[in-house]
Design an enzyme around this catalytic site. Structure first.
Site, PDB file in Angstrom:
ATOM      1  CD  GLU A 179      77.156 -11.261 121.761  1.00  0.00           C
ATOM      2  OE1 GLU A 179      76.709 -11.251 122.917  1.00  0.00           O
ATOM      3  OE2 GLU A 179      76.460 -11.019 120.772  1.00  0.00           O
ATOM      4  CE  LYS A 234      74.981 -14.205 121.559  1.00  0.00           C
ATOM      5  NZ  LYS A 234      73.790 -14.076 122.407  1.00  0.00           N
TER       6      LYS A 234
HETATM    7  P1  13P Z   1      70.751 -11.680 117.998  1.00  0.00           P
HETATM    8  O1  13P Z   1      70.688 -13.164 117.840  1.00  0.00           O
HETATM    9  O2  13P Z   1      69.439 -10.999 117.749  1.00  0.00           O
HETATM   10  O3  13P Z   1      71.903 -11.059 117.271  1.00  0.00           O
HETATM   11  O4  13P Z   1      71.007 -11.424 119.538  1.00  0.00           O
HETATM   12  C1  13P Z   1      71.925 -12.202 120.204  1.00  0.00           C
HETATM   13  C2  13P Z   1      72.583 -11.397 121.244  1.00  0.00           C
HETATM   14  O5  13P Z   1      72.551 -11.740 122.416  1.00  0.00           O
HETATM   15  C3  13P Z   1      73.309 -10.189 120.862  1.00  0.00           C
HETATM   16  O6  13P Z   1      74.103  -9.762 121.909  1.00  0.00           O
END
Ligand code: 13P
Length: 341
Positions: A178, A220
């Site tokens: 991510e 992600k």
């Molecule tokens: P949000 O969808 O609220 O951005 O959170 C997703 C997430 O796991 C952030 O690390």
């Protein structure tokens, strides 16, 4: 190649399904609870997660849940450990394994995510607790006046994400990678586009250097979107088109799925963006969701910490999950919102 990890990654992005990110760290969940006047005690956090995870029927739209360290060790109100409760519904338990974004030395205003020391041993423990996948979040801020993000920041975060991913693969856990470009600034969508592309190029270069098999990961990312404070807000179709175009330039087709974070978008907008991308099509990956706030906001405010509101909270959560499930195939529309209201 481990077919097992590829199969898990594919399962997570099954048709109609996506991920609930419920891995808010203690300070973050306190912020969410403060907004509804609920004290952030261990029992309240457990009751809240219990409400979400026991929602009848949600397994039709949720294939995985990301847990926080506290939650993966907790038991549901009926005494079942949360990972076992989820697994019994066909929902894979995942775990946030990073230790948060800290100030990056020599780069004022920029962050690097920590948590690599001892990660191999922690992954072994989490696997024993039932985790099938993991998450590590890098945080990239945009401030064009200050020349942020620097290549330095993008590179060290990419290297850390790749080291994390390599360790996960070694330990038979699917890594969710991510790199989040924040939407907090006043930048326009083209700036977000350029920064997202620059960061992803470095990320995939680091993943290659560190021998991470792309078939076994999920990406992600943020969507390509206008900064929240930007005076010009891009339309749903522009966000969808620019996001797809950006990823087609830099994300190899071997990656099984892209599972977006919501990053501060409202629930309906996050669903509309995902829906528009899947409606347009023309890309090689599954495109799904790994939303935190955009799956939980209505559920949280319906619940407000009260046992008598659990059914209302679950109804709100199921509705949001169903809408995002429909967005997986471009089948979401306004009527679905009106029906529920
Ligand atoms: P949000 O969808 O609220 O951005 O959170 C997703 C997430 O796991 C952030 O690390």
């Amino acid at each position: 190649m481990s077919h097992r990890l590829h199969d898990i990654a594919r399962y997570i992005v099954s048709p109609q399904k996506g991920i609930l990110a419920a891995d808010e760290s203690s300070p973050t969940i306190k912020k969410r609870f403060d907004a509804i006047d609920v004290e952030s005690t261990e029992d309240n956090r457990r009751a809240y997660r219990d409400m979400l995870f026991t929602t009848p029927g949600v397994e039709a739209f949720v294939s995985g849940v990301i847990l926080f360290d506290e939650t993966i060790r907790q038991k549901a109100l009926d005494g079942t450990p949360f990972p076992a409760l989820l697994a019994a519904k066909g929902i894979l338990p995942g775990i946030k394994v990073d230790a948060g974004a800290k100030d990056l030395a020599g780069a004022p205003g920029e962050k690097v995510t920590e948590g690599l020391d001892g990660l191999r041993e922690r992954l072994v423990e989490y696997r024993g607790l039932g985790a099938k996948f993991a998450k590590w979040r890098a945080v990239i801020d945009i401030d064009t006046a200050k020349g942020i993000p620097s290549d330095y920041c993008l590179e060290v975060n990419a290297a850390a994400l790749a080291r994390y991913a390599a360790l996960c693969v070694e330990q038979e856990i699917v890594p969710i990678v991510e790199p989040e470009v924040l939407m907090d600034g006043a930048h326009d969508i083209d700036t977000c586009d350029a920064v997202t592309e620059r960061g992803l190029r470095m990320l995939f270069s680091a993943l290659a250097t560190q021998r991470v098999p792309l078939e076994q990961i999920l990406l992600k990312p943020n969507m390509v979107i206008s900064g929240k404070k930007s005076p010009t807000q891009a339309s749903v179709s522009e966000v969808a088109a620019k996001t797809i175009a950006c990823f087609k330039r830099v994300v190899p087709a071997a990656v099984p799925g892209i599972v977006y974070l919501s990053g501060g978008q409202t629930e309906e907008v996050a669903t509309a963006h995902l829906n528009e991308m899947n409606r347009s099509g023309g890309f090689p990956w599954e495109m799904s969701f790994s939303y935190g706030r955009a799956l939980q906001a209505a559920a949280l405010s319906a619940w407000r910490g009260k046992a008598e509101n659990v059914a209302a909270g679950q109804a709100a959560f199921l509705h949001r999950a169903r809408c995002n499930g429909a967005a997986r195939s471009g089948a979401y529309n306004d009527a679905m919102e009106k029906q529920a209201a």
